[in-house]
Every structure is written in structure tokens, then in C-alpha cells.
Write a protein that holds these residues in place. Structure first.
Motif, PDB file in Angstrom:
ATOM      1  N   TYR A   1       5.529  -0.880  -7.378  1.00 33.91           N
ATOM      2  CA  TYR A   1       4.957  -1.906  -6.492  1.00 33.91           C
ATOM      3  C   TYR A   1       4.067  -1.337  -5.381  1.00 33.91           C
ATOM      4  O   TYR A   1       3.503  -2.099  -4.599  1.00 33.91           O
ATOM      5  N   ALA A   2       3.943   0.002  -5.305  1.00 31.25           N
ATOM      6  CA  ALA A   2       3.173   0.570  -4.189  1.00 31.25           C
ATOM      7  C   ALA A   2       2.039   1.461  -4.693  1.00 31.25           C
ATOM      8  O   ALA A   2       2.107   2.004  -5.791  1.00 31.25           O
ATOM      9  N   ASP A   3       1.010   1.621  -3.844  1.00 29.33           N
ATOM     10  CA  ASP A   3      -0.112   2.498  -4.214  1.00 29.33           C
ATOM     11  C   ASP A   3       0.228   3.964  -3.988  1.00 29.33           C
ATOM     12  O   ASP A   3      -0.116   4.811  -4.801  1.00 29.33           O
ATOM     13  N   THR A   4       0.859   4.274  -2.857  1.00 34.50           N
ATOM     14  CA  THR A   4       1.191   5.676  -2.571  1.00 34.50           C
ATOM     15  C   THR A   4       2.639   5.769  -2.100  1.00 34.50           C
ATOM     16  O   THR A   4       3.143   4.852  -1.437  1.00 34.50           O
ATOM     17  N   ILE A   5       3.280   6.884  -2.446  1.00 34.23           N
ATOM     18  CA  ILE A   5       4.703   7.042  -2.123  1.00 34.23           C
ATOM     19  C   ILE A   5       4.934   8.399  -1.466  1.00 34.23           C
ATOM     20  O   ILE A   5       4.527   9.426  -2.013  1.00 34.23           O
TER      21      ILE A   5
ATOM     22  N   VAL B   1      10.815   6.351  -7.389  1.00 34.48           N
ATOM     23  CA  VAL B   1      10.427   5.945  -8.751  1.00 34.48           C
ATOM     24  C   VAL B   1      10.302   4.426  -8.810  1.00 34.48           C
ATOM     25  O   VAL B   1       9.355   3.874  -9.373  1.00 34.48           O
ATOM     26  N   HIS B   2      11.236   3.733  -8.184  1.00 39.37           N
ATOM     27  CA  HIS B   2      11.179   2.265  -8.132  1.00 39.37           C
ATOM     28  C   HIS B   2       9.911   1.823  -7.407  1.00 39.37           C
ATOM     29  O   HIS B   2       9.203   0.912  -7.864  1.00 39.37           O
ATOM     30  N   ALA B   3       9.597   2.500  -6.290  1.00 39.62           N
ATOM     31  CA  ALA B   3       8.431   2.110  -5.485  1.00 39.62           C
ATOM     32  C   ALA B   3       7.140   2.251  -6.285  1.00 39.62           C
ATOM     33  O   ALA B   3       6.171   1.533  -6.034  1.00 39.62           O
ATOM     34  N   ALA B   4       7.139   3.165  -7.274  1.00 43.23           N
ATOM     35  CA  ALA B   4       5.927   3.346  -8.076  1.00 43.23           C
ATOM     36  C   ALA B   4       5.563   2.060  -8.809  1.00 43.23           C
ATOM     37  O   ALA B   4       4.409   1.871  -9.192  1.00 43.23           O
TER      38      ALA B   4
ATOM     39  N   GLY C   1       0.816  -1.213   0.000  1.00 42.16           N
ATOM     40  CA  GLY C   1       0.000   0.000   0.000  1.00 42.16           C
ATOM     41  C   GLY C   1       0.846   1.257   0.000  1.00 42.16           C
ATOM     42  O   GLY C   1       1.101   1.864  -1.040  1.00 42.16           O
ATOM     43  N   SER C   2       1.334   1.646   1.189  1.00 45.28           N
ATOM     44  CA  SER C   2       2.053   2.910   1.301  1.00 45.28           C
ATOM     45  C   SER C   2       3.547   2.675   1.497  1.00 45.28           C
ATOM     46  O   SER C   2       3.941   1.776   2.246  1.00 45.28           O
ATOM     47  N   VAL C   3       4.353   3.504   0.823  1.00 44.02           N
ATOM     48  CA  VAL C   3       5.814   3.410   0.971  1.00 44.02           C
ATOM     49  C   VAL C   3       6.361   4.761   1.423  1.00 44.02           C
ATOM     50  O   VAL C   3       5.953   5.804   0.906  1.00 44.02           O
ATOM     51  N   LEU C   4       7.263   4.729   2.397  1.00 40.82           N
ATOM     52  CA  LEU C   4       8.031   5.915   2.781  1.00 40.82           C
ATOM     53  C   LEU C   4       9.454   5.736   2.276  1.00 40.82           C
ATOM     54  O   LEU C   4      10.090   4.713   2.557  1.00 40.82           O
ATOM     55  N   ASP C   5       9.941   6.737   1.527  1.00 39.04           N
ATOM     56  CA  ASP C   5      11.346   6.755   1.081  1.00 39.04           C
ATOM     57  C   ASP C   5      12.033   7.843   1.902  1.00 39.04           C
ATOM     58  O   ASP C   5      11.889   9.030   1.615  1.00 39.04           O
TER      59      ASP C   5
END
Ligand SMILES: C[S@@+](CC[C@H](N)C(=O)[O-])C[C@H]1O[C@@H](n2cnc3c(N)ncnc32)[C@H](O)[C@@H]1O
Length: 505
Positions: free
Chosen positions: A181-185, A176-179, A162-166
Motif C-alpha cells: 500500500y505504500a510507495d517507499t518503506i 512487507v505488508h506496507a509494500a 506515500g512513505s511508511v516508517l516501520d
């Protein structure tokens, strides 16, 4: 520093749609570049050797112009730049900070490079590094596609979340990578220039990130995320900030300690963190004990992987060069002197480096910190998730020991048994038997004949462990299994499950 949710977009982010159109039109993407430049020139790019790249670019028309402008940093005539970047107007690109004038010519003021992260063409905007032209890096230098960034990318779990914190997003490469596999960044950084570039990187890739300015966890206080990725400014040394991309202002491994110790508070139940970290090896202390002391007593399953250990001199020289300094110059020598004195004062014998994976659990903290300094290429992200699944199974089994006895096991298809023979008095003596995992981190376990026989009997539809143990005991002693024999076998089984050499079915 006050937390600041960025609202107004910059001239650079506004330029992104036209810039994206130009990059797509010209074919400035990772696959096309590799094919157009050819292997030798592409490899020369990686070795910071501009001449072979410039020669290969000469025949590539507008793509060649972008290679020279953006990858080599060459000054080029304005009409050539205007044609290659159309529909971007060079004046607008100068005002936005992408280009600058060098006499009659135009140069790139930023680094813009393509990436293939498995989800189509992506681009990352960052500061110019010194790979193709000698330059010392500014204090607020924003790192681009560096080796450490790429190693974290490859080691990040990419199952949908779901949500990723970078944390410390820099140019936004992990975001950009998280986009994919994740819904929100959400990306945070203490450096406003980093957020300016991350915002433009997001726009260039038609992605949306929530970007927050502030130090460490301050911008996301009280929030929780399903996954956290962090390539923090973990460089180990005296407490000072010469470059925000690598220095935290905290002495020695204080940045890694801070991030490892605080991240658990920000994870949703079952959430995962993947980060790069460093730890010092000091006289009289095991590095595992040091890193383990950073974790809270409750709520975390931690897998900590040491990939390398550098001696202090090698470490200091490497990071001086990374900042564009020549260790022979006077100011670099003065920095090296202070740095090495700080290491000596703290009795540092080496600097360990690797990955820290954390999983939020409901129970006392568990930790496995291990050396994986041998070479292997398989990415660790998926392995980390499987590690936590195996670890959860072992926790449940520890709470109900009858479940491990009644479980059936199978040997992983990538597990092999190797027997090593050495010359002895009467020909070849078997000295050691080893189980190997042929994939992932290539774990090896030395085993005895009892364990080899146990694994030979494991089948998904075969006997439960308790019956295998009885059979083994009978074949070895002619008697029933003693509690000591059974507990020794269970200990071995737990170790092999943890490393994925065998699996419960
Ligand atoms: C090693 S760079 C990583 C950048 C990017 N995430 C990557 O993987 O390439 C570390 C980043 O942390 C940021 N940083 C440094 N000190 C920080 C702090 N106190 N709080 C938040 N971010 C910080 C730096 O500005 C930089 O962008």
C-alpha cells in the motif's frame, strides 16, 4: 548506537533470488501448503504439534521436505535438502546462515515461512522459535510471524500512501505488508541481526526497503512520514533487556509512552500512525488519563482501543512461556518473583493492551480512549481511517455549530435498534433500547425513545437536524425545542457520528 545505513548486502540476501526460485518451483506458499497439508495437519501446525504435520508431509515430495526442514525444524539428509532447495547449493545456504550441519544431516538455522497478505505469495525469514522444538530464545532473537505481529497487520490501514516508517522492523513483516500500500518503506531496528533478516526478507520478496540501524527515532531524526507502523518492544516489567524483541530497557510502560509521545513529530500533516501498545493500570489512576498524558497538547487526533487487560500473574506467566521458559523451573521462578515485585512496588493491578491510532492534525490534541474488549473479527485499519474522517467532520462542526444543525443525517446500513424487555409487574417491561453497529468494532449505545424517534426520522434527502429537533420537541412537549433539549440531542448525535452509527450527508 551510531546510525548506520546498510549498504553491503549479506550472503543471505545474495542467496534470495535462488531461494525464491526454489520456493516458487516447489509451491512453498500459503495457499498450496494449506491445500497440500489439509485442514487437520495445518491446524496442528498452529497448535505446535509436529507429528500430524510430519505424517502429512511424508507424501508431499519436495514440498514435504521443505515443510519438515523449515516448519518442523527436522534434520534431513543432504541430497533431499539439495533437491528441494535447487538451485540453492546447500554449502552456500550454510555459509549464508540459512542451514547448518547436524552430524550427517542438515537442519534449518532460520525460520522461513510463507504468508498471504493479499498481494501474492510472500515469505518471511526470522529466527527459529520454540513452536516445534523446545528452545530458550537468545537475547537478540528476531521474532517471526507472531500473533502480535499478525494482529497489527490486520489492524493497519492499507489505503495507498506515500512513505511508511516501520519502527522496530524485526524480520520486516510489517514492511512487507506496507509494500502492498505504500510507495517507499523505511525500517529501523536497534538489533543488527533483525536488519540482516529484514534485508533478506525484502530480497526474497523482490522488494526494496531502506533499512536503518539505531535506537528508537535516532535513525530517522528530522524526517517525516505519511504513515508509521510500530510493534514496539512494549512488554511491561522492570527496566531491563533480556530479549530485544520484547524488552525496551524502560520501566513499566515506558516503551509505549516513548513511542506514542514521539511519533507525532514524525508524521507529515494528515499522516497516520498505527501501533500496538501496553499501559499499566495502577491504583487510583484511570488508564485513559495515563495514556492521554503521553500525548502532546497540540497536533494529534488519537483513537486508543483497549483490547484486553491481563492481571499481573497471568501477564508474567504468558511472557515467560513466550520466551521459551517453563514457569516451574528455578530461574523462571526467580524472574517471575522479580517481575511481580516490580509490579507490586508500582501498585500495578493490571496490564492493558491494544491499538493506538494517531492522526496529525492542525489543532489542539483530541483523544478517545475506549474499551473494546468484546470479541469482533473485522479488522480495525479501515475503521481507524473512517474514525479520523468522522472526527474531522465533528471538529469542523464544533467550530461552526450552525453546520451540524443544518446537516442531514442517515443511519448507517449496519446500525440496528434492539429493545430488551424484562419481566415486570404487568407482563414485559421495556428496560433498555440499544443501537448496535453490526460491523467494525460492534459499538453499542443505549438510547432513549427520543433518540430512537430521531433516528427514525433521519433520511439523506429528509429534514435537516434543526427541523427534526423541533418536530421531536413538539411531539414530546407540544412546544418549541428549548436550548437544553437541543443541546442534549446534539450531544447524542455527536456520539453516534463518532462511532459511525449515523452519518452526515
Ligand atoms: C515486538 S518486535 C516487532 C517486530 C516486527 N515489527 C513485528 O511486527 O513482528 C519489536 C522490535 O523492536 C526492536 N527494538 C527493540 N528495542 C528497540 C529500540 N530501542 N529501537 C528500535 N527498535 C527496537 C526489536 O529488535 C524488535 O525487532
Amino acid at each position: 548506537m551510531p546510525t548506520n545505513q546498510r549498504t553491503a548486502s549479506s550472503l543471505l540476501a545474495d542467496l534470495a533470488p535462488d531461494l525464491r526460485a526454489a520456493l516458487i518451483r516447489v509451491g512453498y506458499d500459503a495457499d498450496t501448503l494449506l491445500e497440500a497439508l489439509g485442514d487437520p495437519a495445518h491446524s496442528a501446525l498452529g497448535r505446535s504439534e509436529p507429528v500430524p504435520v510430519r505424517r502429512a508431509a511424508a507424501d508431499l515430495g519436495e514440498l514435504g521436505t521443505l515443510v519438515r526442514l523449515l516448519l518442523l525444524g527436522d534434520p534431513l539428509p543432504e541430497p533431499d535438502v539439495a533437491a528441494a532447495l535447487a538451485p540453492v547449493d546447500p554449502e552456500r545456504a550454510i555459509a549464508a546462515g540459512l542451514l547448518h550441519r547436524d552430524g550427517e544431516l542438515l537442519r534449518a538455522a532460520l525460520d522461513l515461512r510463507p504468508l498471504d497478505l493479499g498481494h501474492g505469495a510472500r515469505w518471511v525469514l526470522s529466527d527459529l522459535d520454540d513452536s516445534m522444538r523446545r528452545r530458550a530464545l537468545d537475547a537478540d532473537h528476531v521474532l517471526g510471524v507472531g500473533q502480535a505481529s499478525l494482529s497489527l497487520l490486520r489492524a493497519t490501514p492499507t489505503r495507498h500512501t506515500g512513505s511508511v516508517l516501520d519502527l522496530g522492523t524485526g524480520c520486516g513483516i510489517q514492511a512487507v505488508h506496507a509494500a502492498g500500500y505504500a510507495d517507499t518503506i523505511t525500517g529501523t531496528d536497534v538489533n543488527a541481526r533483525a536488519l540482516w533478516l529484514a534485508e533478506a526478507t525484502a530480497a526474497l520478496n523482490e522488494l526494496e526497503f531502506e533499512l536503518l540501524e539505531g535506537s528508537w527515532f535516532e535513525p530517522v531524526a528530522g524526517r517525516r512520514f505519511d504513515q508509521i507502523v510500530a510493534n514496539p518492544p512494549f512488554v511491561v516489567g522492570p527496566a531491563r533487556v533480556e530479549h530485544t524483541y520484547r524488552d525496551s530497557g524502560l520501566a513499566l510502560d515506558g516503551a509505549s509512552e516513548l513511542v506514542v509521545s514521539r511519533i507525532p513529530e514524525l508524521l507529515n500533516p494528515g499522516g497516520t500512525a498505527a501501533m500496538l501498545a501496553s499501559w499499566v493500570h495502577v491504583v487510583g489512576e484511570d488508564w485513559r488519563a495515563r495514556v492521554s498524558s503521553w500525548l502532546p497538547d497540540h497536533g494529534v487526533d488519537a483513537w486508543i482501543v483497549q483490547r484486553d487487560v491481563a492481571d499481573p500473574a497471568l501477564y508474567v506467566g504468558t511472557w515467560l512461556r513466550d520466551a521459551g521458559l517453563d514457569p516451574r523451573e528455578d530461574d523462571a521462578q526467580a524472574k517471575a518473583q522479580r517481575w511481580l515485585e516490580a509490579f507490586e512496588a508500582a501498585e500495578v493491578t493490571g496490564i492493558g493492551f491494544g491499538f493506538v491510532y494517531l492522526r496529525a492534525i492542525d489543532g489542539p490534541t483530541e483523544l478517545l480512549a475506549e474499551d473494546l474488549t468484546h470479541g469482533f473479527d473485522d479488522p480495525l485499519g479501515e475503521e481507524a481511517l473512517r474514525y479520523f474522517e468522522r472526527s474531522a467532520w465533528l471538529r469542523a462542526a464544533a467550530a461552526d455549530p450552525s453546520s451540524i444543525r443544518s446537516a442531514r443525517f442517515e443511519v448507517d446500513p449496519a446500525t440496528a435498534l434492539e429493545r430488551v424487555y424484562l419481566p415486570g409487574h404487568e407482563g414485559w417491561d421495556q428496560r433498555v433500547a440499544r443501537l448496535h453497529r453490526g460491523d467494525g468494532p460492534r459499538w453499542q449505545h443505549e438510547v432513549d425513545d427520543t433518540t430512537a424517534a430521531l433516528l427514525a426520522g433521519m433520511r439523506p434527502d429528509g429534514l435537516p437536524l434543526s427541523e427534526l429537533v423541533e418536530l421531536l420537541a413538539y411531539s414530546e412537549t407540544g412546544d418549541a425545542a428549548t436550548p437544553e433539549f437541543e443541546s442534549a440531542v446534539l450531544g447524542v448525535v455527536v456520539g453516534l457520528v463518532r462511532h459511525g452509527l449515523i452519518h452526515p450527508r
